[in-house]
Motif scaffolding. Sequence first.
Motif, PDB file in Angstrom:
ATOM      1  N   LYS A  17       6.079 -11.411 -12.039  1.00  0.00           N
ATOM      2  CA  LYS A  17       7.093 -10.426 -11.960  1.00  0.00           C
ATOM      3  C   LYS A  17       8.116 -10.537 -12.980  1.00  0.00           C
ATOM      4  CE  LYS A  17      10.768  -8.956  -9.250  1.00  0.00           C
ATOM      5  NZ  LYS A  17      11.623  -8.982  -7.664  1.00  0.00           N
ATOM      6  N   LYS A  18       8.387 -11.728 -13.457  1.00  0.00           N
ATOM      7  CA  LYS A  18       9.465 -12.146 -14.819  1.00  0.00           C
ATOM      8  C   LYS A  18       8.773 -11.477 -15.942  1.00  0.00           C
ATOM      9  CE  LYS A  18      11.420 -16.347 -12.866  1.00  0.00           C
ATOM     10  NZ  LYS A  18      11.456 -17.773 -13.236  1.00  0.00           N
ATOM     11  N   SER A  20       6.635  -8.987 -16.075  1.00  0.00           N
ATOM     12  CA  SER A  20       6.811  -7.537 -15.812  1.00  0.00           C
ATOM     13  C   SER A  20       7.993  -6.721 -16.504  1.00  0.00           C
ATOM     14  CB  SER A  20       6.754  -7.066 -14.533  1.00  0.00           C
ATOM     15  OG  SER A  20       7.672  -7.172 -13.509  1.00  0.00           O
ATOM     16  N   ARG A  21       9.059  -7.669 -16.469  1.00  0.00           N
ATOM     17  CA  ARG A  21      10.377  -6.982 -17.071  1.00  0.00           C
ATOM     18  C   ARG A  21      10.193  -6.806 -18.307  1.00  0.00           C
ATOM     19  NH1 ARG A  21      13.833 -11.303 -13.477  1.00  0.00           N
ATOM     20  NH2 ARG A  21      13.671 -10.137 -11.661  1.00  0.00           N
ATOM     21  N   ASN A  69       3.060  -1.931 -11.463  1.00  0.00           N
ATOM     22  CA  ASN A  69       4.363  -2.111 -11.062  1.00  0.00           C
ATOM     23  C   ASN A  69       4.560  -1.988  -9.227  1.00  0.00           C
ATOM     24  OD1 ASN A  69       6.876  -3.290 -11.109  1.00  0.00           O
ATOM     25  ND2 ASN A  69       7.851  -1.402 -11.212  1.00  0.00           N
ATOM     26  N   LEU A  72       2.186  -4.723  -7.458  1.00  0.00           N
ATOM     27  CA  LEU A  72       3.150  -5.906  -7.574  1.00  0.00           C
ATOM     28  C   LEU A  72       4.112  -6.114  -6.624  1.00  0.00           C
ATOM     29  CD1 LEU A  72       3.728  -8.740  -8.821  1.00  0.00           C
ATOM     30  CD2 LEU A  72       5.162  -7.545 -10.845  1.00  0.00           C
ATOM     31  N   GLU A  73       4.939  -4.895  -6.589  1.00  0.00           N
ATOM     32  CA  GLU A  73       6.002  -4.779  -5.749  1.00  0.00           C
ATOM     33  C   GLU A  73       5.556  -5.107  -4.066  1.00  0.00           C
ATOM     34  OE1 GLU A  73       9.399  -5.014  -5.955  1.00  0.00           O
ATOM     35  OE2 GLU A  73       8.826  -5.370  -8.156  1.00  0.00           O
ATOM     36  N   LEU A  76       4.507  -8.527  -3.278  1.00  0.00           N
ATOM     37  CA  LEU A  76       5.646  -9.483  -3.257  1.00  0.00           C
ATOM     38  C   LEU A  76       6.216  -9.108  -1.692  1.00  0.00           C
ATOM     39  CD1 LEU A  76       7.486  -9.153  -6.792  1.00  0.00           C
ATOM     40  CD2 LEU A  76       6.575 -11.096  -5.561  1.00  0.00           C
ATOM     41  N   LYS A  82      11.018 -12.221  -3.054  1.00  0.00           N
ATOM     42  CA  LYS A  82      12.071 -11.248  -3.854  1.00  0.00           C
ATOM     43  C   LYS A  82      12.815 -11.827  -4.830  1.00  0.00           C
ATOM     44  CE  LYS A  82      11.111  -7.049  -3.214  1.00  0.00           C
ATOM     45  NZ  LYS A  82      11.145  -5.518  -3.867  1.00  0.00           N
TER      46      LYS A  82
END
Length: 82
Positions: A17-18, A20-21, A69, A72-73, A76, A82
């Motif tokens: 997730k990090k 993906s930013r 994305n 991935l969400e 999560l 989160k």
Amino acid sequence: MAEQLNELTDQELLEKKKKSRSDKIMNAVLIGFSIGIAVYSSVTYGIGFFTLFPLIFAIFLGTQWNRRNQALERELESRNLK
């Protein structure tokens, strides 16, 4: 993609997730560059292959990033991370 995310540990998923930013920024740059090429090509040479190809490429990049994305969400959320 969803099968691969299921195999990751919670820590690996949070690291993804990090990452993906930064992927979001890179995709925005590539999409903007592709649109810029298409605009320049259409102004200089008119509408043709070099106008349409970068636009198709930008659309492809956007949809692929959006799918990754969302997967991935969902993963999560299913793990309450989160």
